[in-house]
Design a protein around this motif. Structure first.
Motif, PDB file in Angstrom:
ATOM      1  N   GLY A 218      25.144  -1.199  25.735  1.00 34.99           N
ATOM      2  CA  GLY A 218      25.986  -0.721  26.837  1.00 34.99           C
ATOM      3  C   GLY A 218      27.447  -0.520  26.476  1.00 34.99           C
ATOM      4  O   GLY A 218      28.260  -0.158  27.327  1.00 34.99           O
ATOM      5  N   GLU A 219      27.787  -0.757  25.209  1.00 33.48           N
ATOM      6  CA  GLU A 219      29.192  -0.586  24.802  1.00 33.48           C
ATOM      7  C   GLU A 219      29.518   0.882  24.549  1.00 33.48           C
ATOM      8  O   GLU A 219      28.648   1.629  24.097  1.00 33.48           O
ATOM      9  CB  GLU A 219      29.396  -1.322  23.469  1.00 33.48           C
ATOM     10  CG  GLU A 219      30.324  -2.500  23.529  1.00 33.48           C
ATOM     11  CD  GLU A 219      30.537  -3.093  22.142  1.00 33.48           C
ATOM     12  OE1 GLU A 219      31.341  -2.526  21.390  1.00 33.48           O
ATOM     13  OE2 GLU A 219      29.876  -4.111  21.823  1.00 33.48           O
ATOM     14  N   LYS A 220      30.759   1.260  24.785  1.00 32.40           N
ATOM     15  CA  LYS A 220      31.228   2.586  24.356  1.00 32.40           C
ATOM     16  C   LYS A 220      31.847   2.400  22.974  1.00 32.40           C
ATOM     17  O   LYS A 220      32.623   1.461  22.765  1.00 32.40           O
ATOM     18  CB  LYS A 220      32.306   3.117  25.310  1.00 32.40           C
ATOM     19  CG  LYS A 220      31.754   3.504  26.661  1.00 32.40           C
ATOM     20  CD  LYS A 220      31.183   4.909  26.633  1.00 32.40           C
ATOM     21  CE  LYS A 220      30.675   5.313  28.014  1.00 32.40           C
ATOM     22  NZ  LYS A 220      29.904   6.537  28.003  1.00 32.40           N
ATOM     23  N   VAL A 221      31.475   3.245  22.026  1.00 27.27           N
ATOM     24  CA  VAL A 221      31.936   3.071  20.649  1.00 27.27           C
ATOM     25  C   VAL A 221      32.797   4.266  20.228  1.00 27.27           C
ATOM     26  O   VAL A 221      32.419   5.417  20.477  1.00 27.27           O
ATOM     27  CB  VAL A 221      30.719   2.975  19.680  1.00 27.27           C
ATOM     28  CG1 VAL A 221      31.185   2.748  18.247  1.00 27.27           C
ATOM     29  CG2 VAL A 221      29.760   1.882  20.122  1.00 27.27           C
ATOM     30  N   ALA A 222      33.921   3.985  19.586  1.00 23.29           N
ATOM     31  CA  ALA A 222      34.727   5.069  18.977  1.00 23.29           C
ATOM     32  C   ALA A 222      35.227   4.531  17.649  1.00 23.29           C
ATOM     33  O   ALA A 222      35.984   3.554  17.619  1.00 23.29           O
ATOM     34  CB  ALA A 222      35.882   5.447  19.882  1.00 23.29           C
ATOM     35  N   GLU A 223      34.756   5.103  16.552  1.00 21.74           N
ATOM     36  CA  GLU A 223      35.132   4.591  15.231  1.00 21.74           C
ATOM     37  C   GLU A 223      35.446   5.773  14.315  1.00 21.74           C
ATOM     38  O   GLU A 223      34.566   6.559  13.966  1.00 21.74           O
ATOM     39  CB  GLU A 223      33.977   3.766  14.658  1.00 21.74           C
ATOM     40  CG  GLU A 223      34.379   3.006  13.411  1.00 21.74           C
ATOM     41  CD  GLU A 223      33.224   2.236  12.787  1.00 21.74           C
ATOM     42  OE1 GLU A 223      32.068   2.386  13.249  1.00 21.74           O
ATOM     43  OE2 GLU A 223      33.481   1.505  11.819  1.00 21.74           O
ATOM     44  N   ILE A 224      36.699   5.909  13.989  1.00 20.82           N
ATOM     45  CA  ILE A 224      37.114   6.992  13.094  1.00 20.82           C
ATOM     46  C   ILE A 224      38.006   6.402  12.016  1.00 20.82           C
ATOM     47  O   ILE A 224      39.077   5.873  12.319  1.00 20.82           O
ATOM     48  CB  ILE A 224      37.846   8.121  13.866  1.00 20.82           C
ATOM     49  CG1 ILE A 224      36.810   8.890  14.684  1.00 20.82           C
ATOM     50  CG2 ILE A 224      38.519   9.117  12.918  1.00 20.82           C
ATOM     51  CD1 ILE A 224      37.020   8.859  16.113  1.00 20.82           C
ATOM     52  N   TRP A 225      37.543   6.477  10.787  1.00 15.76           N
ATOM     53  CA  TRP A 225      38.349   5.947   9.684  1.00 15.76           C
ATOM     54  C   TRP A 225      39.294   7.031   9.182  1.00 15.76           C
ATOM     55  O   TRP A 225      38.910   8.195   9.069  1.00 15.76           O
ATOM     56  CB  TRP A 225      37.454   5.530   8.516  1.00 15.76           C
ATOM     57  CG  TRP A 225      36.588   4.348   8.781  1.00 15.76           C
ATOM     58  CD1 TRP A 225      36.380   3.735   9.978  1.00 15.76           C
ATOM     59  CD2 TRP A 225      35.800   3.644   7.825  1.00 15.76           C
ATOM     60  NE1 TRP A 225      35.499   2.695   9.835  1.00 15.76           N
ATOM     61  CE2 TRP A 225      35.135   2.621   8.515  1.00 15.76           C
ATOM     62  CE3 TRP A 225      35.583   3.792   6.457  1.00 15.76           C
ATOM     63  CZ2 TRP A 225      34.276   1.742   7.875  1.00 15.76           C
ATOM     64  CZ3 TRP A 225      34.731   2.912   5.822  1.00 15.76           C
ATOM     65  CH2 TRP A 225      34.091   1.898   6.525  1.00 15.76           C
ATOM     66  N   ALA A 226      40.514   6.603   8.826  1.00 12.80           N
ATOM     67  CA  ALA A 226      41.477   7.581   8.302  1.00 12.80           C
ATOM     68  C   ALA A 226      41.092   8.004   6.893  1.00 12.80           C
ATOM     69  O   ALA A 226      41.304   9.153   6.496  1.00 12.80           O
ATOM     70  CB  ALA A 226      42.874   6.983   8.310  1.00 12.80           C
TER      71      ALA A 226
END
Ligand code: 5AD
Ligand code: SF4
Length: 444
Positions: free
Chosen positions: A129-137
């Protein structure tokens, strides 16, 4: 009492936009999801997971993708168990995440190009149920281990990642990072494994394969790699994309000529035919240099098919510049060209160049260019008629399911009658009729 245990197998639908790198990344994401218990499906309405691997090379691609993400909202309202993951280049662009999140709050996972190997963990979080946002530089080179679907006749294999060329119109170096090559042993192992699982043709992928190995101290280069891949037992064909003209060496062309399984097809994006435009594009070659490379290829590999990418309406492109592009197309005799209207990409130098070309002019030039190229493509195919070509049989034709389809070494699509048992083997096909995009032929 009957058992109402849920026996629904989880389904994943993967949608891909953009180039072969994007396709390849989508394959890795799909394999990760299958390791998490998702079966591949084509039905959006019934999916538990939809992955959209995105492209940001032109605004038109982004608009199409945003439209698609919008459409998924309705599907999610009907099917609340659906999770939506949006990955790839569009998400990786600096500073766009917040805007995307606001536009599409129904998306569960946002993930960039540098961390796709974290997708399993992201999926677990989203399922909880989590919202995930993962962007590595930055990319983590140790993690760039693509996962392949087994049992395919044709496969794409990354040999390098990123691009250092910084063409002034292009967003790719900004979302794919600096150029880095995979070790040859790792590539060879991946291909051997694919062949052991039925693969017969590989396409080696890189934004500029001709600069493969530049960071190796040994001097080992792309031609060396091609030579080694050519000798892998059981592999019928080797292709590669993309070649930057500035780095296309004589050694590479001679290696193709000496190879047994190296296909005579070079995708050699010219982008423009005028030296002024090429300079402002930062392409680092002139039209004369490009034509010299073409001449060398034609001399060493007379049957080599050349394809290209062309941009019309680059900032400041005059009528005379554009005429030079048309002239280039007429001189080179490409078998196929991918033609685009210049699209402003924020953060690239061309986006702030003065004298942006009006849309109606770009449209007109594109139409004119396509007209010239279509005639060239047809002439190329007509020249193939009456001759016999080696074809790798891929399966039933989509438009003509009772016939088989495959490609020649020059990458021409050819349709012919054959038994299903031919799939995955090399056959000889005589070319009989040239159509807009395909050739009709018969087994010899
Ligand atoms: N506008 C139009 N076409 C572009 N390409 C890359 N960036 C742009 C842009 N901003 C084209 C180039 C490249 C192909 C993959 O996409 O022709 O070779
Ligand atoms: Fe973009 Fe140029 Fe790199 Fe190709 S070579 S990915 S067009 S910057």
């Amino acid at each position: 009492m009957c058992n109402t245990m849920d026996v629904h197998a989880k389904k994943v639908v993967t949608l891909v936009y953009g180039c072969q790198m994007s396709e390849r990344d989508a394959e890795t994401l799909t394999v990760i999801s299958s390791e998490q218990g998702y079966e591949r499906s084509g039905n959006l309405e019934d999916a538990d997971l939809i992955i959209i691997n995105t492209c940001c090379v032109r605004e038109s691609a982004e608009n199409k993708i945003l439209g698609k993400i919008g459409e998924l909202k309705k599907i999610k309202e009907k099917n609340p168990r659906l999770k939506i993951a949006v990955s790839g280049c569009m998400v990786q662009q600096p500073g766009v995440l917040q805007h995307l999140q606001k536009k599409a709050p129904h998306v569960d996972i946002w993930t960039g190009t540098h961390n796709i190997h974290h997708f399993a963990e992201q999926l677990v979080k989203a399922q909880a149920g989590e919202k995930v946002a993962e962007i590595w530089a930055e990319p983590d080179a140790r993690m760039e281990l693509p996962l392949a679907e087994k049992g395919k006749i044709k496969a794409n294999v990354n040999i390098m990642f990123g691009c250092d060329n910084y063409c002034t119109y292009c967003i790719v170096p900004h979302v794919r990072g600096r150029e880095r090559s995979r070790r040859p042993e790792e590539i060879m192992e991946e291909i051997r494994d694919l062949v052991a699982n039925g693969c017969r043709e590989v396409t080696l992928l890189g934004q500029n394969v001709n600069s493969y190995g530049r960071e190796f101290a040994s001097g080992y280069d792309f031609a060396d790699l091609l030579g080694e891949v050519d000798r892998i037992p059981g592999l019928y064909r080797v292709r590669f994309i993309t070649s930057h003209p500035k780095d296309l060496s004589d050694k590479l062309v001679l290696t193709i000529a000496a190879g047994k399984h190296l296909c005579e097809h070079i995708h050699l994006p010219v982008q423009a035919g005028s030296n002024d435009v090429l300079k402002r594009m930062n392409r680092k070659y002139t039209r004369e240099y490009y034509l010299d490379r073409v001449e060398f290829i034609r001399r060493v590999l007379p049957e080599c098919s050349l394809t290209t990418d062309i941009i019309v309406g680059f900032p400041g492109e005059t009528k005379a510049d554009f005429e030079q592009t048309l002239d280039m197309v007429r001189q080179v005799h490409y078998s196929q060209a991918f033609t685009f209207m210049y699209s402003k990409r924020s953060g690239t130098p061309a986006a702030i160049m003065p004298t942006q070309i009006p849309l109606d002019v770009k449209k007109r030039r594109l139409q004119q260019l396509m007209g010239v190229q279509n005639a060239e493509s047809l002439a190329w195919r007509q020249k193939m008629l009456g001759k016999t070509w080696e074809v790798l049989v891929e399966g039933p034709s989509k438009t003509n399911p009772e016939r088989m389809t495959g490609r020649t070494r020059g990458n021409e699509l050819i349709v012919f009658a054959a038994e299903e048992s031919c799939v995955g083997s090399l056959v000889q096909v005589r070319a009989l009729e040239a159509h807009s995009w395909t050739i009709f032929g018969e087994l010899v």
